[in-house]
Design an enzyme around this catalytic site. Sequence first.
Site, PDB file in Angstrom:
ATOM      1  N   CYS A   1       0.807  -1.219  -0.070  1.00 50.56           N
ATOM      2  CA  CYS A   1      -0.004  -0.042   0.084  1.00 50.56           C
ATOM      3  C   CYS A   1       0.915   1.400  -0.119  1.00 50.56           C
ATOM      4  O   CYS A   1       1.402   1.708  -0.878  1.00 50.56           O
ATOM      5  CB  CYS A   1      -1.034  -0.074   1.263  1.00 50.56           C
ATOM      6  SG  CYS A   1      -2.442   0.950   1.100  1.00 50.56           S
TER       7      CYS A   1
ATOM      8  N   HIS B   1      -3.736  -5.271   0.719  1.00 47.91           N
ATOM      9  CA  HIS B   1      -3.089  -5.740   2.109  1.00 47.91           C
ATOM     10  C   HIS B   1      -3.164  -7.251   2.103  1.00 47.91           C
ATOM     11  O   HIS B   1      -4.067  -7.816   2.575  1.00 47.91           O
ATOM     12  CB  HIS B   1      -3.759  -5.283   3.181  1.00 47.91           C
ATOM     13  CG  HIS B   1      -3.541  -3.720   3.476  1.00 47.91           C
ATOM     14  ND1 HIS B   1      -2.498  -3.082   4.187  1.00 47.91           N
ATOM     15  CD2 HIS B   1      -4.222  -2.526   2.969  1.00 47.91           C
ATOM     16  CE1 HIS B   1      -2.569  -1.844   4.109  1.00 47.91           C
ATOM     17  NE2 HIS B   1      -3.515  -1.529   3.374  1.00 47.91           N
TER      18      HIS B   1
ATOM     19  N   GLU C   1      -1.872  -9.145   4.282  1.00 49.28           N
ATOM     20  CA  GLU C   1      -1.693  -9.435   5.605  1.00 49.28           C
ATOM     21  C   GLU C   1      -3.192  -9.782   6.085  1.00 49.28           C
ATOM     22  O   GLU C   1      -3.107 -10.491   7.094  1.00 49.28           O
ATOM     23  CB  GLU C   1      -0.725  -8.694   6.415  1.00 49.28           C
ATOM     24  CG  GLU C   1      -1.465  -7.521   6.666  1.00 49.28           C
ATOM     25  CD  GLU C   1      -1.331  -6.246   5.666  1.00 49.28           C
ATOM     26  OE1 GLU C   1      -1.686  -5.154   5.940  1.00 49.28           O
ATOM     27  OE2 GLU C   1      -1.111  -6.687   4.657  1.00 49.28           O
TER      28      GLU C   1
END
Length: 551
Positions: A114, A201, A203
Amino acid sequence: MTSSPTAAARTEGEAAPTVPTQVESGTAQRPGLAREMVAILDFGSQYSELIARRIRETKVYSEVLSYQTPIAEIRRLAPKGIILSGGPNSVYEAYAPQCDPALWELGIPILGVCYGMQLMVQQLGGAVERAERAEYGKASLFINDPTDLFTNVEDGTTMWMSHADSVLRMPEGFELLAHTENTPCAAIAHHSRHLYGVQFHPEVVHSRGGMALLRNFVYHICGCEPEWTTAAFIEEAIREVRARVGDKRVLLALSGGVDSSTLAFLLHRAIGDNLTCMFIDQGFMRKNEPERLVKLFKEQFHIPVAYVDAAERFIVRLEGVSDPEQKRKIIGAEFIRVFESESQRLGPFDYLAQGTLYPDIIESAGENIDPKTGERVAVKIKSHHNVGGLPENLRFKLVEPLKRLFKDEVRQVGRALGLPEEIVQRQPFPGPGLAIRVLGELTKDKVDILREADFILRQEVNRSGRYNDYWQSFAVLLPVKTVGVMGDRRTYAYALALRFVTSEDGMTADWARVPYDLLEQIANRIVNEVPGINRVVLDITSKPPGTIEWE
């Protein structure tokens, strides 16, 4: 973190290529005998620690560093890979966090996430601008290049977007790897320089192909081996404790939770009788817990515990205090004062052991400083009793062997040390106890009311067999009274909120969809069996925007 490393942890069992770098071998000590690490440079994202946790799930050690970490320090640490986190800023802002441009010349594989991707683009000659259409939430990712970073990642997989800026022009030498309907440059790479960027993202749990992508980066691009294991961590932690403490005596505040209990087992294995556990009953524990805990440690675990009844001291200190931050700081400071006075009776002691975890440190404020304002980039959420409440004149040296672990990793360590499942799976309970679940000013009567209600809630959750379904399940006594009717009489009593959340690590949480029959049973018992409560409500707020605890 698992009990043993295995090459099978690699995606499709492929061997990891050796990536040449210009970084010399590091000499820094790393937990768990981890010869290799992935460094996360934090630009103020609330997800930075989640990235670290995801990397550790691949059995590779990871550490979160400030984006201001000097290049010389990064060279010394010699990470096998670097991940640049997201952040709240726009890279084109005058005071946006920047990294040293020398980072790109280290020869280390780098993955920008990002904001991290946008920073990579800007510093290497590309262009970033305000997006015509911001993108938040789930998006289908269409893969242009299915090799390398996207090996075994399904085309059209869901990824989590959270950005208002986008890449207008890639730097020279970069190639497009993936796009979404609204983001033309969703993933890019400069293959020969091992530089990668993703706008999404990977994660977060909503990104279905996120872990596959991270495994590709860690194993195939960085060439890491899966060696971050529970057994290795225990071995190294014991070695470090012995080296730090020597033959000195250590005092541990035991709460009965998985953190302090795991710490007690770890320290007892490391230093034996030089550990003294002290259980301070501050008057805010759950029903029957003090007696059960002391008996369990003394009779079953054979670890001596000194019991201290300090309930009156805490109530006096908190009289007239309603601000939650002040409550936490007062409780933390009083804990230390009790420790100091009791240590003179039981001591002398040189060290105070604390079960501080990684999220405790993060939520009590990150380490990054905004160069414009001088303020921390990661906004302070709340101080934790074992971080923000310590007085300046602390007389003990600290030993915190769990401070770089997440809660799930602590459970694995506790289980490996032989801790019973009833403690390993115990839900998190705040250090200040019921004091921060009685909103507003504390009184003994209010705490007693909440203690009885909490006991009923826990009884019913356990009977339902759903205890392990929730990260936390608890009750909060509200500082308001409501009108009710019981029999033919009007009542005017407190309202109680029930809180059930699911989470993986406490960093984020969702409200749990609790069966209605369980909620009904809990509410009916509380209003009928606990004098002082005539109304029960349910908190359905997630984190963010709320926090798990109300105070």
